[in-house]
Design a protein around this motif. Structure first.
Motif, short mmCIF file in Angstrom:
data_model
loop_
_atom_site.label_atom_id
_atom_site.label_comp_id
_atom_site.label_asym_id
_atom_site.label_seq_id
_atom_site.Cartn_x
_atom_site.Cartn_y
_atom_site.Cartn_z
N GLN A 33 59.18 56.55 57.69
CA GLN A 33 59.74 57.49 58.67
C GLN A 33 61.24 57.62 58.45
O GLN A 33 62.03 57.30 59.34
N PRO A 34 61.68 58.07 57.29
CA PRO A 34 63.11 58.07 56.99
C PRO A 34 63.95 58.91 57.94
O PRO A 34 65.12 58.61 58.18
N GLY A 35 63.38 60.00 58.49
CA GLY A 35 64.14 60.88 59.36
C GLY A 35 64.11 60.51 60.82
O GLY A 35 64.76 61.17 61.64
N LYS A 36 63.40 59.45 61.18
CA LYS A 36 63.34 59.05 62.59
C LYS A 36 64.65 58.41 63.01
O LYS A 36 65.26 57.63 62.26
N THR A 37 65.10 58.68 64.23
CA THR A 37 66.36 58.13 64.72
C THR A 37 66.21 56.63 64.94
O THR A 37 65.38 56.18 65.73
N ALA A 38 67.02 55.87 64.24
CA ALA A 38 67.04 54.42 64.40
C ALA A 38 68.08 53.98 65.41
O ALA A 38 67.86 53.06 66.19
N LEU A 39 69.24 54.65 65.39
CA LEU A 39 70.36 54.29 66.25
C LEU A 39 70.94 55.52 66.92
O LEU A 39 71.04 56.58 66.31
N ILE A 40 71.34 55.35 68.17
CA ILE A 40 72.16 56.33 68.87
C ILE A 40 73.47 55.64 69.21
O ILE A 40 73.48 54.61 69.90
N GLY A 41 74.56 56.16 68.70
CA GLY A 41 75.86 55.56 68.96
C GLY A 41 76.69 56.50 69.82
O GLY A 41 76.98 57.63 69.41
N ARG A 42 77.09 56.04 70.97
CA ARG A 42 77.84 56.88 71.92
C ARG A 42 79.27 56.36 72.07
O ARG A 42 79.49 55.19 72.37
N LEU A 43 80.23 57.25 71.87
CA LEU A 43 81.63 56.98 72.20
C LEU A 43 81.91 57.74 73.49
O LEU A 43 82.18 58.95 73.48
N VAL A 44 81.82 57.04 74.60
CA VAL A 44 81.83 57.70 75.91
C VAL A 44 83.14 58.42 76.16
O VAL A 44 83.15 59.58 76.61
N ALA A 45 84.26 57.78 75.90
CA ALA A 45 85.56 58.39 76.20
C ALA A 45 85.79 59.66 75.41
O ALA A 45 86.41 60.61 75.90
N GLN A 46 85.27 59.71 74.17
CA GLN A 46 85.45 60.88 73.33
C GLN A 46 84.35 61.91 73.49
O GLN A 46 84.41 62.98 72.91
N GLY A 47 83.32 61.58 74.25
CA GLY A 47 82.19 62.49 74.41
C GLY A 47 81.43 62.71 73.12
O GLY A 47 80.85 63.77 72.90
N GLN A 48 81.39 61.67 72.26
CA GLN A 48 80.76 61.80 70.94
C GLN A 48 79.48 60.99 70.87
O GLN A 48 79.42 59.85 71.35
N THR A 49 78.44 61.59 70.28
CA THR A 49 77.17 60.89 70.06
C THR A 49 76.78 61.02 68.60
O THR A 49 76.71 62.12 68.07
N ASP A 50 76.53 59.90 67.96
CA ASP A 50 76.08 59.87 66.56
C ASP A 50 74.62 59.46 66.51
O ASP A 50 74.21 58.49 67.17
N LEU A 51 73.82 60.20 65.75
CA LEU A 51 72.41 59.88 65.54
C LEU A 51 72.25 59.41 64.10
O LEU A 51 72.61 60.13 63.16
N ILE A 52 71.71 58.21 63.93
CA ILE A 52 71.55 57.60 62.61
C ILE A 52 70.08 57.35 62.37
O ILE A 52 69.45 56.59 63.13
N ASP A 53 69.52 57.97 61.34
CA ASP A 53 68.09 57.78 61.08
C ASP A 53 67.86 56.55 60.21
O ASP A 53 68.79 55.90 59.74
N TYR A 54 66.58 56.24 59.98
CA TYR A 54 66.26 55.02 59.24
C TYR A 54 66.72 55.08 57.79
O TYR A 54 67.13 54.07 57.21
N ALA A 55 66.68 56.25 57.18
CA ALA A 55 67.17 56.37 55.81
C ALA A 55 68.66 56.07 55.74
O ALA A 55 69.13 55.34 54.86
N GLU A 56 69.43 56.62 56.67
CA GLU A 56 70.87 56.40 56.69
C GLU A 56 71.20 54.95 57.03
O GLU A 56 72.11 54.35 56.44
N LEU A 57 70.46 54.36 57.96
CA LEU A 57 70.69 52.95 58.30
C LEU A 57 70.47 52.06 57.08
O LEU A 57 71.22 51.11 56.85
N SER A 58 69.46 52.37 56.29
CA SER A 58 69.21 51.61 55.07
C SER A 58 70.35 51.75 54.08
O SER A 58 70.80 50.78 53.47
N ARG A 59 70.86 52.98 53.92
CA ARG A 59 71.98 53.20 53.00
C ARG A 59 73.24 52.47 53.49
O ARG A 59 73.97 51.87 52.69
N GLN A 60 73.49 52.53 54.79
CA GLN A 60 74.66 51.84 55.33
C GLN A 60 74.55 50.34 55.11
O GLN A 60 75.53 49.67 54.77
N THR A 61 73.36 49.81 55.32
CA THR A 61 73.14 48.37 55.13
C THR A 61 73.47 47.97 53.69
O THR A 61 74.20 47.00 53.45
#
Length: 272
Positions: A33-61
């Motif tokens: 499931q490479p395109g499934k969202t693995a992580l949601i990262g929220r920067l509350v003060a900046q109003g920013q939300t990052d969605l990281i899927d399993y493929a990207e999490l593997s590459r980052q690792t």
């Protein structure tokens, strides 16, 4: 130190421990499931939300594994980590597992006395932190400690704003994915002793209200046993989106969000 072989055998027979690892969980999800969202990262003060899927999490690792090696961090060594509840903690933990590097998490409100104790206990040469936490400046604290006890030797700052002499987490570990040669999803650049699920890798500290902060060491299997227990009791599955008010520097934050998500193939939500 690993538990006795007889205990390891019994825990496996009873199904509480396993031969697989959290890295195996990541590889499987990245492949299936490479395109499934693995992580949601929220920067509350900046109003920013990052969605990281399993493929990207593997590459980052894989990229962080290479970045740790570039800094000379060796299998079996500790690194100190003191962060907000940022999503970067998730691939960092998996990368440390893959590299055989041990992690000592430092609650964000800790100051110089507790940090001196933790660095003296673990011998951690690398410290990963933020420019500011709860009104404190951990990079400056680390610099003072380096002058006093010689540790940490290097400081990496997540999110920018680090003083002179510190390294950028994004530049050291993430921006150079192509430079590091991070592989396809689920592939390892390097495999270290941390791929042994019985090998202790995570040092968690108590609050120190009754004395010096006490350190509890966990392996992947001691954590997996807890995950299996509450996942079964609560009937959790891969539809789970988990967020907790507890810091990622403690068990409840790190394990019930990030590592539980890897076992279930679900989504971890982290906000700072």
């Amino acid at each position: 130190m690993k538990p006795a072989a007889e205990l390891c055998r019994k825990y496996r027979e009873d199904g509480w421990w396993r031969d697989g690892t959290f890295l195996d969980d990541l590889r499987r999800r990245a492949a299936e499931q490479p395109g499934k969202t693995a992580l949601i990262g929220r920067l509350v003060a900046q109003g920013q939300t990052d969605l990281i899927d399993y493929a990207e999490l593997s590459r980052q690792t894989s990229s962080i594994v290479a970045g740790l090696a570039d800094l000379g961090v060796q299998p079996g060594e500790f690194i100190g980590v003191q962060l907000h509840d940022c999503w970067e903690m998730f691939p960092l933990t998996l990368a440390c597992l893959q590299s055989g590097v041990k992690i000592a998490t430092v609650p964000p409100q800790y100051r110089i006395a507790a940090l001196e104790y933790i660095f003296g206990l673990t011998g951690a040469r690398l410290f990963i932190t933020k420019a500011e936490l709860y009104g404190g400046q951990p990079p400056e604290v680390a610099s003072a400690l380096a002058g006093k006890i010689g540790l940490p030797e290097r400081v990496v700052v997540v999110g920018g704003g680090g003083p002179a002499g510190t390294l950028s987490f994004e530049e050291q570990f993430l921006a150079g994915q192509d430079r590091h040669g991070a592989g396809q999803p689920g592939q390892d650049r390097q495999a270290g002793p941390g791929t042994d699920p019985d090998e202790p890798f995570l040092l968690l500290f108590t609050s120190g209200t009754t004395g010096a902060n006490k350190a509890a060491m966990h392996s992947q299997n001691t954590l997996y046993a807890g995950i299996r227990g509450y996942a079964e009791a609560l009937d959790l599955d891969d539809t789970l989106v988990a967020i907790t008010p507890h810091t990622n520097m403690h068990y409840a934050g790190l394990v019930t969000t990030m590592l539980t998500g890897r076992v279930l193939g679900s989504t971890a939500d982290s906000a700072e």
